[in-house]
Design an enzyme around this catalytic site. Structure first.
Site, PDB file in Angstrom:
ATOM      1  N   GLU A  18      -0.622  37.519  32.727  1.00 36.39           N
ATOM      2  CA  GLU A  18      -1.804  38.429  32.541  1.00 36.39           C
ATOM      3  C   GLU A  18      -3.237  37.379  32.517  1.00 36.39           C
ATOM      4  OE1 GLU A  18      -1.580  40.478  28.671  1.00 36.39           O
ATOM      5  OE2 GLU A  18       0.507  40.680  29.185  1.00 36.39           O
ATOM      6  N   LYS A  60      -6.301  35.772  30.919  1.00 38.56           N
ATOM      7  CA  LYS A  60      -6.549  35.687  29.605  1.00 38.56           C
ATOM      8  C   LYS A  60      -8.268  36.153  29.454  1.00 38.56           C
ATOM      9  CE  LYS A  60      -6.452  32.266  25.883  1.00 38.56           C
ATOM     10  NZ  LYS A  60      -8.182  32.440  25.220  1.00 38.56           N
ATOM     11  N   ASP A 106     -11.886  36.896  28.209  1.00 43.11           N
ATOM     12  CA  ASP A 106     -12.520  36.034  27.344  1.00 43.11           C
ATOM     13  C   ASP A 106     -13.685  36.823  26.577  1.00 43.11           C
ATOM     14  OD1 ASP A 106     -13.821  33.633  26.088  1.00 43.11           O
ATOM     15  OD2 ASP A 106     -14.536  32.876  28.017  1.00 43.11           O
ATOM     16  N   TYR A 162      -3.093  44.093  25.108  1.00 46.15           N
ATOM     17  CA  TYR A 162      -2.332  42.970  25.759  1.00 46.15           C
ATOM     18  C   TYR A 162      -0.872  42.913  24.934  1.00 46.15           C
ATOM     19  CZ  TYR A 162      -5.141  39.961  22.635  1.00 46.15           C
ATOM     20  OH  TYR A 162      -5.752  39.304  21.508  1.00 46.15           O
ATOM     21  N   LYS A 206      -5.231  27.122  30.911  1.00 47.90           N
ATOM     22  CA  LYS A 206      -6.734  27.307  31.024  1.00 47.90           C
ATOM     23  C   LYS A 206      -7.228  26.869  32.282  1.00 47.90           C
ATOM     24  CE  LYS A 206      -8.544  28.092  27.599  1.00 47.90           C
ATOM     25  NZ  LYS A 206      -8.889  27.784  26.391  1.00 47.90           N
ATOM     26  N   CYS A 235     -50.623  24.792  41.441  1.00 42.21           N
ATOM     27  CA  CYS A 235     -49.522  24.720  42.103  1.00 42.21           C
ATOM     28  C   CYS A 235     -49.096  23.316  42.464  1.00 42.21           C
ATOM     29  CB  CYS A 235     -49.499  25.396  43.648  1.00 42.21           C
ATOM     30  SG  CYS A 235     -48.277  25.101  44.745  1.00 42.21           S
ATOM     31  N   CYS A 286     -49.407  22.408  46.472  1.00 44.04           N
ATOM     32  CA  CYS A 286     -50.616  22.684  47.349  1.00 44.04           C
ATOM     33  C   CYS A 286     -51.982  22.600  46.360  1.00 44.04           C
ATOM     34  CB  CYS A 286     -50.856  23.968  48.101  1.00 44.04           C
ATOM     35  SG  CYS A 286     -51.103  25.551  47.138  1.00 44.04           S
ATOM     36  N   CYS A 317     -48.022  30.624  42.839  1.00 42.38           N
ATOM     37  CA  CYS A 317     -49.286  29.961  43.606  1.00 42.38           C
ATOM     38  C   CYS A 317     -49.896  30.922  44.303  1.00 42.38           C
ATOM     39  CB  CYS A 317     -48.551  28.966  44.216  1.00 42.38           C
ATOM     40  SG  CYS A 317     -49.482  28.280  45.801  1.00 42.38           S
ATOM     41  N   CYS A 320     -50.172  26.833  51.344  1.00 43.40           N
ATOM     42  CA  CYS A 320     -49.462  26.015  50.441  1.00 43.40           C
ATOM     43  C   CYS A 320     -48.092  25.649  51.384  1.00 43.40           C
ATOM     44  CB  CYS A 320     -48.653  26.966  49.182  1.00 43.40           C
ATOM     45  SG  CYS A 320     -47.581  25.978  48.124  1.00 43.40           S
TER      46      CYS A 320
HETATM   47  S1  IVH Z   1      -1.592  37.307  23.820  1.00 46.82           S
HETATM   48  C1  IVH Z   1       0.232  35.661  19.661  1.00 46.82           C
HETATM   49  N1  IVH Z   1      -2.879  38.026  26.033  1.00 46.82           N
HETATM   50  O1  IVH Z   1      -6.481  34.668  23.679  1.00 46.82           O
HETATM   51  C2  IVH Z   1      -0.886  35.819  20.441  1.00 46.82           C
HETATM   52  N2  IVH Z   1      -4.286  37.078  24.265  1.00 46.82           N
HETATM   53  O2  IVH Z   1      -6.003  31.930  22.538  1.00 46.82           O
HETATM   54  C3  IVH Z   1      -0.948  37.029  21.550  1.00 46.82           C
HETATM   55  N3  IVH Z   1      -6.468  36.816  24.888  1.00 46.82           N
HETATM   56  O3  IVH Z   1      -6.579  35.717  20.106  1.00 46.82           O
HETATM   57  C4  IVH Z   1      -1.972  37.011  22.301  1.00 46.82           C
HETATM   58  N4  IVH Z   1      -6.326  37.859  26.994  1.00 46.82           N
HETATM   59  O4  IVH Z   1      -7.775  37.304  21.790  1.00 46.82           O
HETATM   60  C5  IVH Z   1      -2.930  37.590  24.833  1.00 46.82           C
HETATM   61  N5  IVH Z   1      -3.561  38.757  27.925  1.00 46.82           N
HETATM   62  C6  IVH Z   1      -3.853  38.148  26.636  1.00 46.82           C
HETATM   63  C7  IVH Z   1      -5.214  37.732  26.403  1.00 46.82           C
HETATM   64  C8  IVH Z   1      -5.139  37.120  24.934  1.00 46.82           C
HETATM   65  C9  IVH Z   1      -7.155  37.091  25.888  1.00 46.82           C
HETATM   66  C10 IVH Z   1      -6.958  36.156  23.741  1.00 46.82           C
HETATM   67  C11 IVH Z   1      -6.692  36.676  22.121  1.00 46.82           C
HETATM   68  C12 IVH Z   1      -6.170  35.341  21.475  1.00 46.82           C
HETATM   69  C13 IVH Z   1      -6.372  34.437  22.050  1.00 46.82           C
HETATM   70  C14 IVH Z   1      -5.403  33.330  22.069  1.00 46.82           C
END
Ligand code: IVH
Length: 674
Positions: A115, A117, A119, A227, A316, A410, A413, A428, A434
């Site tokens: 999935e 991640k 932010d 998640y 990452k 400016c 010019c 300007c 210009c």
């Molecule tokens: S699973 C046991 N799935 O990432 C931990 N985390 O660095 C299970 N996060 O605190 C986390 N997307 O806030 C999981 N698809 C995803 C995620 C996710 C973002 C964040 C989450 C967690 C942090 C860990």
């Protein structure tokens, strides 16, 4: 008024509002117009106001926020909220999978779920008897803060679950985040009001959840996606993570649309590459991919180390923020005279590229950042957005750091600089005197989507304007090979080619010509609509503002810019000389796009996930339809994404067909195949 008694009526209204809310927020498929929703919502508010006994914490009316809190209450996470180990490259990913296999004592890789991640901010939601009972931040993992009131305002968080199969009490974990657009819009508004902006969407989400006044949270565009479960032993969960996600979905809890099951290292790498490619086009920030062992029994035997599970890893993406040093500020003059401060930076690798410049928007932004020369700054580059300076690291400031001064003249010019009231932008006043504005105008005129003059690049434009050979775009058409030859890196062949390209640009379309003139706020789509509507430049240049606003794409501001452009004598002379130079186009009637949608007018509104609104409009126009920005009786179809407001409502009031993004793709593919 209803025939029902207040308690029944309230119950009835809540059920409908809950269903409609789910369709709108989670399924992205509204089934009723906003007006219908609003009416029911207001009726329920009224009932709750007059009958205190009917008030409920999970009533849809609570989505707008309630009384402010004095402070947040600390709550315990019975099952700790852990973090994840990171993998920064393919080798570390392979090492993770090897560790998993070794520990499970098996050769083949167990099934994984991947999935994005997200932010944002991790949250825990407790559902009791199918209703949201408590929402909490992660905090230190063992204790967080109770943010239930704020979380209730988030449309994608169900206040009541669908169906009946959910456990009595269970915990859902997920991420609350803000879309990039929501974040940009919020910051732009804050900048206009001279208020504090957020550094990135994650901080914006965190800041919005930390409000004691839930009405403030309600006004922020937050989104929830879950998640995992907080797996309690007393709940009889399915055997795999994937099945839990599907179950969540069936209860109305949103899960990632990108989750996939994978079976090999190659598949994991391919998934990572694929989503990395998508990253810039996604409407929200992600900072990696989370890979999780799917089977709970396998997860259990793998267990945990310190504060992270051994059964999951976050691979990452390159960071979107980095620290670097400001080495200078350049004031750039655009083709409309707008002066933009641009930060010159020590080069730094961020968001997958090396960045050495970042926009500072305007002097208000410089003041807001309290930026001084040589400051250490945080740079952010996310998606296709131009790199930005998001904050200054004050602790690292040199005591004698100089302030940044706005230019009075400016920088190009030396004409006086003006700042219109209510505008943050310095301009300007030099106009065509210009060179920077002339260069900008030529660059725009020659660009691919305007007159498309091949070979007229930046370096040549610089020289042509600096040498005084080109004072306005019309001068391009009297250039000769002899005049070009003395320019740097210009041989006889390239000079001949450039003259030929300029010559070829005389044959164009009215829309490209209009766009090429660089009239403020007249983009390609507007130019296209104007060309279709007026057919020739003379009728257009004489049209009143009122007449102009009859064009789908044109609002009062654009109409004013158009009028101002065409009434200015210099512009009339410019258009005349360009026409005298032989620029021409086929009569517009012949150009009307042919295609299965010919004769139709479409409107695109709301947020789209797989493409931008511009891209959607382009696709529609390619099939022969017109696109417009406002809905009228003439509108044939409206493509509406989530967040569509008044346009969708109007379309529904006028009984105009509305389609969503999925239907749009299906329909377009079918028509394009014809
Ligand atoms: S699973 C046991 N799935 O990432 C931990 N985390 O660095 C299970 N996060 O605190 C986390 N997307 O806030 C999981 N698809 C995803 C995620 C996710 C973002 C964040 C989450 C967690 C942090 C860990």
């Amino acid at each position: 008024m209803s025939d029902l008694q207040p308690p029944e009526e309230a119950k009835h209204l809540r059920a409908r509002l809950q269903q409609w809310g789910h369709e709108y927020y989670v399924l992205d498929r509204p089934s009723v117009p906003d007006s219908e929703y609003d009416l029911a919502f207001r009726r329920l508010q009224q009932l709750e106001a007059t009958h205190a006994e009917l008030r409920e914490e999970n009533s849809p009316t609570q989505r707008v926020g309630g009384e402010p809190l004095a402070s947040f209450v600390s709550v315990e996470h019975k099952v700790p909220m852990l973090s994840l180990d990171n993998a920064f490259d393919g080798d570390e990913m392979a090492a993770f999978l090897k560790r998993v296999c070794d520990r499970l004592d098996q050769q083949s890789i167990p099934e994984l779920v991947a999935e994005p991640k997200l932010d944002g901010v991790a949250v825990s939601l407790m559902y009791e008897k199918g209703e949201l009972a408590r929402a909490a931040t992660r905090g230190d993992g063992s204790r967080g803060e109770d943010i239930t009131k704020n979380v209730r305002t988030i449309g994608t968080v169900p206040l009541k679950l669908q169906g009946k199969s959910h456990p009595e009490l269970f915990e859902v974990r997920g991420e609350i985040y803000m879309s990039r657009q929501g974040f940009e819009d919020f910051n732009e508004q804050a900048r206009l009001r001279g208020e504090k902006t957020f550094v990135n969407p994650r901080n914006a989400a965190a800041g919005s959840l930390r409000q004691l006044d839930s009405k403030i949270t309600a006004a922020r565009p937050l989104v929830f996606c879950c998640y995992s479960a907080g797996l309690q032993p007393e709940v009889n969960w399915p055997d795999t993570h994937w099945d839990v996600l599907q179950l969540f979905l069936s209860w109305g809890l949103p899960i990632s649309a990108h989750a996939e099951r994978l079976n090999s290292l190659e598949a994991c790498d391919a998934y990572y590459d694929r989503v990395a490619e998508l990253r810039d086009t996604l409407p929200f920030d992600i900072d990696g991919i989370v890979f999780k062992v799917n089977d709970f029994a396998a997860q259990q035997s793998l267990g945990f180390v310190a504060r992270a599970p051994r059964w999951a890893i976050a691979r990452k993406f390159p960071a979107q923020e980095a620290i670097t040093k400001l080495t200078g500020i350049e004031f750039q003059v655009g083709r409309t005279g707008a002066i933009t401060p641009v930060a010159r930076l020590e080069p730094v690798f961020v968001g997958g590229v090396t960045v050495s410049n970042a926009t500072l928007h305007n002097m208000d932004e410089v003041a807001r950042l309290e930026l001084r020369m040589q400051d250490s700054v945080v740079i952010r580059r996310a998606g296709d957005v131009i790199p930005q300076v998001v904050s200054v690291i004050l602790e690292r400031r040199d005591q004698n750091a100089e302030h940044v001064q706005a230019p009075a003249d400016c920088p190009v010019c030396h004409s006086p600089v003006e700042r219109s009231s209510g505008e943050a932008t310095l301009r300007c006043t030099g106009g065509l005197v210009c060179p920077a504005q002339v260069k900008g105008a030529v660059r725009h005129f020659a660009s691919r989507r305007a007159l498309d003059i091949d070979g007229l690049g930046e370096k040549i434009i610089e020289q042509l304007v600096n040498e005084g050979l080109v004072r306005s775009v019309a001068d391009l058409y009297s250039l000769t090979v002899e005049q070009l030859l003395p320019l740097e890196r210009m041989g006889a062949k390239s000079a001949g080619n450039l003259i030929a390209a300029i010559d070829a640009s005389r044959q164009t379309t009215l829309a490209k010509f209009l766009y090429g003139l660089g009239i403020r706020e007249v983009g390609e789509a507007t130019a296209e609509s104007l060309a279709k509507e007026f057919g020739d430049i003379h009728t257009l240049s004489e049209a009143s503002e009122e007449r102009l606003t009859e064009v789908g794409d044109v609002g009062p501001i654009v109409a004013e810019h158009l009028r101002r452009f065409f009434t200015a004598e210099v512009n009339q002379a410019l258009v005349r000389s360009l026409l005298d130079a032989g620029i021409s186009w086929p009569a517009v009637a012949h150009l009307a796009a042919e295609g299965p949608l010919q004769g139709q007018t479409w409107v695109v509104t709301g947020r789209l996930d797989s493409l931008s609104r511009d891209q959607a409009e382009e696709r529609i126009r390619a099939l022969g339809a017109k696109t417009a920005k406002s809905v009228s009786k003439k509108t044939s179809t409206i493509l509406a994404g989530p967040g569509a407001g008044s346009k969708l409502k109007k379309a529904q009031d006028l009984a105009i067909p509305v389609i969503d993004e999925t239907e749009f793709h299906t329909m377009m593919s079918e028509l394009e195949g014809e």
